[in-house]
Design a protein around this motif. Structure first.
Motif, PDB file in Angstrom:
ATOM      1  N   LEU A 387      -4.613  -0.021  18.402  1.00  0.00           N
ATOM      2  CA  LEU A 387      -4.530  -0.849  17.190  1.00  0.00           C
ATOM      3  C   LEU A 387      -3.456  -0.325  16.240  1.00  0.00           C
ATOM      4  CD1 LEU A 387      -8.263  -1.620  16.401  1.00  0.00           C
ATOM      5  CD2 LEU A 387      -6.510  -3.209  17.202  1.00  0.00           C
ATOM      6  N   LEU A 388      -2.780  -1.278  15.581  1.00  0.00           N
ATOM      7  CA  LEU A 388      -1.711  -0.891  14.664  1.00  0.00           C
ATOM      8  C   LEU A 388      -2.254  -0.350  13.339  1.00  0.00           C
ATOM      9  CD1 LEU A 388       0.817  -3.863  15.086  1.00  0.00           C
ATOM     10  CD2 LEU A 388       0.693  -1.722  16.359  1.00  0.00           C
ATOM     11  N   HIS A 389      -3.456  -0.759  12.969  1.00  0.00           N
ATOM     12  CA  HIS A 389      -4.076  -0.322  11.702  1.00  0.00           C
ATOM     13  C   HIS A 389      -3.165  -0.574  10.510  1.00  0.00           C
ATOM     14  CE1 HIS A 389      -7.479   1.439  13.710  1.00  0.00           C
ATOM     15  NE2 HIS A 389      -6.691   2.154  14.485  1.00  0.00           N
ATOM     16  N   ALA A 390      -2.391  -1.672  10.571  1.00  0.00           N
ATOM     17  CA  ALA A 390      -1.455  -1.957   9.474  1.00  0.00           C
ATOM     18  C   ALA A 390      -2.116  -2.798   8.387  1.00  0.00           C
ATOM     19  CB  ALA A 390      -0.232  -2.686  10.023  1.00  0.00           C
ATOM     20  N   GLY A 391      -3.328  -3.281   8.624  1.00  0.00           N
ATOM     21  CA  GLY A 391      -3.948  -4.218   7.683  1.00  0.00           C
ATOM     22  C   GLY A 391      -3.413  -5.613   7.979  1.00  0.00           C
ATOM     23  N   VAL A 392      -4.153  -6.618   7.517  1.00  0.00           N
ATOM     24  CA  VAL A 392      -3.799  -8.009   7.847  1.00  0.00           C
ATOM     25  C   VAL A 392      -2.350  -8.304   7.438  1.00  0.00           C
ATOM     26  CG1 VAL A 392      -4.369 -10.415   7.385  1.00  0.00           C
ATOM     27  CG2 VAL A 392      -6.180  -8.708   7.475  1.00  0.00           C
ATOM     28  N   GLU A 393      -1.595  -8.909   8.338  1.00  0.00           N
ATOM     29  CA  GLU A 393      -0.215  -9.309   8.010  1.00  0.00           C
ATOM     30  C   GLU A 393      -0.188 -10.829   7.921  1.00  0.00           C
ATOM     31  OE1 GLU A 393       3.806  -7.368   9.451  1.00  0.00           O
ATOM     32  OE2 GLU A 393       3.332  -9.080  10.719  1.00  0.00           O
ATOM     33  N   ILE A 394       0.134 -11.336   6.753  1.00  0.00           N
ATOM     34  CA  ILE A 394       0.063 -12.786   6.526  1.00  0.00           C
ATOM     35  C   ILE A 394       1.439 -13.436   6.418  1.00  0.00           C
ATOM     36  CG2 ILE A 394      -0.675 -14.535   4.832  1.00  0.00           C
ATOM     37  CD1 ILE A 394      -3.230 -12.897   4.500  1.00  0.00           C
ATOM     38  N   ALA A 395       2.383 -12.768   5.762  1.00  0.00           N
ATOM     39  CA  ALA A 395       3.732 -13.355   5.658  1.00  0.00           C
ATOM     40  C   ALA A 395       4.241 -13.644   7.064  1.00  0.00           C
ATOM     41  CB  ALA A 395       4.671 -12.387   4.958  1.00  0.00           C
ATOM     42  N   VAL A 396       4.926 -14.760   7.208  1.00  0.00           N
ATOM     43  CA  VAL A 396       5.422 -15.129   8.534  1.00  0.00           C
ATOM     44  C   VAL A 396       6.386 -14.064   9.073  1.00  0.00           C
ATOM     45  CG1 VAL A 396       6.897 -16.805   9.709  1.00  0.00           C
ATOM     46  CG2 VAL A 396       4.947 -17.579   8.386  1.00  0.00           C
ATOM     47  N   ALA A 397       7.220 -13.527   8.197  1.00  0.00           N
ATOM     48  CA  ALA A 397       8.154 -12.482   8.643  1.00  0.00           C
ATOM     49  C   ALA A 397       7.395 -11.164   8.785  1.00  0.00           C
ATOM     50  CB  ALA A 397       9.274 -12.341   7.631  1.00  0.00           C
ATOM     51  N   SER A 398       7.430 -10.627   9.972  1.00  0.00           N
ATOM     52  CA  SER A 398       6.675  -9.402  10.251  1.00  0.00           C
ATOM     53  C   SER A 398       7.425  -8.184   9.704  1.00  0.00           C
ATOM     54  CB  SER A 398       6.518  -9.288  11.766  1.00  0.00           C
ATOM     55  OG  SER A 398       5.764  -8.158  12.080  1.00  0.00           O
ATOM     56  N   THR A 399       6.731  -7.341   8.965  1.00  0.00           N
ATOM     57  CA  THR A 399       7.374  -6.144   8.411  1.00  0.00           C
ATOM     58  C   THR A 399       6.560  -4.900   8.753  1.00  0.00           C
ATOM     59  OG1 THR A 399       6.264  -6.616   6.313  1.00  0.00           O
ATOM     60  CG2 THR A 399       8.559  -7.310   6.515  1.00  0.00           C
TER      61      THR A 399
END
Ligand code: F6R
Length: 598
Positions: A387-399
């Motif tokens: 798991l990336l454990h980055a937290g939810v990513e919502i913006a379409v552009a992945s950062t």
């Protein structure tokens, strides 16, 4: 792409349908609609964002059963007629669909030869077939089952019947769908985010299952009609996580969250100063004679950096492939391959196609996925998950998913290298901590970065260049810039520019060079001089120790890990270039966050 929701219960489902669609808007946002039963069937549809739909919904509308859809067009233009929900001719059946029905033309020719369908969509065929089979005397469930048996392709479906206001018929194949458990009500949604404000208890649905959802019951049946008992699960997300908080956009919030994502990774993947990764995963990678890293878009770019770690540190030959190419143009595979899939969402259809294909080639192949979503389809279908454990990513552009993917690939490669007996001359945990502070200091320098972006990205075109891993960062930097600012941008290997592309350099064309490798410093600087002497407006992003006048200097970090840091400057460039143009940075045109069609 597309997002779907459903509600059945004692309360009024309208607010849930709207909230759910708002949360799913990242999956597609060219049109949307809801339908429900309130005496008669009501259908409200519109082109554009959910906001437009909210304006259409009468204040006193009450729906104890309803379905909703936010669309990313695949078949048929963007207009109200093609938006979902779709209805059968007699208006008895109403349906929303996410996915692509590959044989829809065939079905249309076979069952509706001289009939004019209302829309141009593949979806309408499904609902018309339900009506057709129901007219043959089948119950709604039987008609739904018979319809599904005719479909080829991907689908997540919610069907309601005006003659039964207690039931939503649900089915899926390849497209994601979950059922959420409420009190005196139940929910359906394309992902947990759509429902997390209302429930944290979910049922997974597997491909080809059919689920009958009523307010007090959820009955899951397999394709043979056998009832399946399944435990609910609670995903690792909280409702607050999906709020923008004080930020104007999700993209800047998520760029800002990268240092905390790094800290999370450090705490999850290191224990007592040792790397903590499932021993079986490390073993499988160690045993491989070649690693195949596969991804799309930003995840593919992260894979390119990851290859550098596996080859340089662990000395395992590694190839990186675009999933959409790999699935239908499989390269000659080695004897003992190990597949590493990179997918923020864990739902990308192009990757699922590779998985299916490779499982057919050899059922003993092993698949590891690095994903941000624990209950995602790829996480369920691959043998192993990190798991990336980055937290939810919502913006379409992945950062933040990108930097997390690279960090975790570095941890895996480092552990494999160490176990193979390679002498690693640095302590990765310490170096990743240095990387984290370096990200923090870039994030503190937003004002300068914004000023540079405003002065630099004034033209229609722009280029990023780099050599070695900086070339991969150049590809990602340019993808980020083009997708949110619509500036035509390419990432080039520094030395390659003069073999053709330099013809595009005009007065003021922005060219940004990334230089984080001491050995390649002078080579890339020569390339920058070549374009500067042809009028380009140039900038070098480099480590403090290599910086010259007018460069943008980032803190010194281990050179192999520098792509995790330098990219943050370019993500901010993209953000400011887009917001400076007044663009909707979180939802760029034509895009969707989760690409669930091939
Ligand atoms: C670009 C972007 C896309 C995704 C690609 C793969 O900012 O977000 O290029 O990286 O669609 O998506 P995942 O990683 O979810 O498989």
């Amino acid at each position: 792409m597309c997002g779907i929701v459903g509600y059945v219960g004692n309360g009024n489902g309208v607010q849930f349908l709207i909230d759910g669609l708002n949360s799913l808007e990242y999956r597609g946002y060219d049109s949307c609609g809801i339908a429900g039963i309130n005496g008669e069937v009501k259908v409200l549809k519109t082109v554009g964002r959910i906001k437009n739909l909210e304006d259409l919904v009468p204040e006193d509308l009450e729906l104890s059963i309803g379905i909703g859809h936010t669309r990313w067009a695949t078949h048929g233009g963007v207009n109200t007629t093609n938006s979902h929900p779709h209805q059968s001719f007699n208006k008895r059946f109403t349906l929303v669909h996410n996915g692509v029905i590959e044989n829809f033309q065939e079905l249309k020719d076979r069952f509706f030869k001289n009939v004019n369908l209302v829309s141009e969509t593949d979806t309408e065929v499904i609902v018309q077939l339900v009506e057709l089979f129901s007219n043959e005397g089948l119950t709604t469930k039987e008609a739904f089952l018979k319809t599904i048996s005719k479909l080829q392709g991907s689908y997540a479906l919610c069907l309601i019947d005006s003659e039964d206001k207690n039931t939503i018929y649900v089915a899926k194949n390849k497209s994601p769908l979950l059922v959420g458990i409420g009190e005196d009500c139940n929910y359906v949604g394309s992902d947990a985010l759509a429902m997390i404000k209302y429930t944290n208890k979910f049922f997974e649905i597997n491909d080809k299952e059919i689920v009958t959802v009523t307010k007090n019951d959820v009955v899951i049946e397999n394709k043979f009609g056998e009832i399946i008992t399944r435990d609910t699960f609670t995903p690792d997300i909280k409702h607050g996580e999906i709020d923008k908080g004080v930020y104007p956009h999700y993209m800047i919030k998520e760029i800002d969250e990268q240092s905390s994502a790094m800290r999370n990774i450090l705490s999850k993947y290191f224990e007592d100063k040792k790397i903590s990764i499932d021993a079986e995963i490390v073993e499988k990678v160690k045993e491989a004679d070649r690693i195949y890293i596969i991804g799309c878009g930003t995840s593919y770019n992260a894979g390119l950096v990851g290859r550098h770690y596996f080859e340089k540190w662990a000395k395992i030959p590694t190839e990186v492939h675009l999933a959409s190419e790999f699935a239908y143009n499989v390269p000659l595979l080695s004897k003992k391959p190990m597949f590493i899939f990179l997918s923020q969402s864990g739902e990308t259809a192009d990757l699922r196609a590779v998985l299916t294909k490779m499982k057919e080639v050899d059922k003993d192949y092993k698949f590891l996925v690095l994903t941000n979503v624990s209950a995602s389809t790829l996480s369920r279908e691959c043998d192993y998950t990190l798991l990336l454990h980055a937290g939810v990513e919502i913006a379409v552009a992945s950062t933040k998913a990108y930097t997390s993917q690279i960090a975790i690939l570095s941890i895996l490669a480092y552990e494999v290298a160490t176990q193979i007996g390679r002498k690693m001359k640095f302590n990765l945990e310490k170096e990743l901590a240095v990387v984290t502070s370096a990200i923090d200091s870039i994030l503190d320098d937003k004002k300068t970065i914004k000023n540079i972006a405003n002065k630099l990205f004034t033209e229609r075109n722009a280029f990023y260049i780099g050599r070695g891993v900086d070339y991969y960062s150049a590809c990602e930097a340019s993808l980020k810039l083009k997708e949110v600012s619509y500036i035509q941008t390419e990432g080039f290997a520094g030395g390659e520019l003069k073999h053709g592309t330099i013809a595009l350099i005009e007065k003021n064309t922005p060219v940004v060079a990334l230089i984080t490798n001491t050995k390649l410093d002078l080579n890339t600087r020569s390339n920058i001089s070549e374009v500067a002497s042809r009028g380009a407006n140039t900038l070098v992003i480099t480590l403090e120790k290599l910086a010259r006048e007018n460069d943008y200097a980032i803190p010194n970090v281990h050179e192999d890990l520098a792509p995790i840091v330098s990219i943050v400057v370019t993500q901010l460039f993209a953000y400011y270039a887009a917001t400076g143009r007044g663009l909707d940075v979180d939802k760029p045109r034509n895009l969707a966050k989760s690409v669930t069609v091939e």
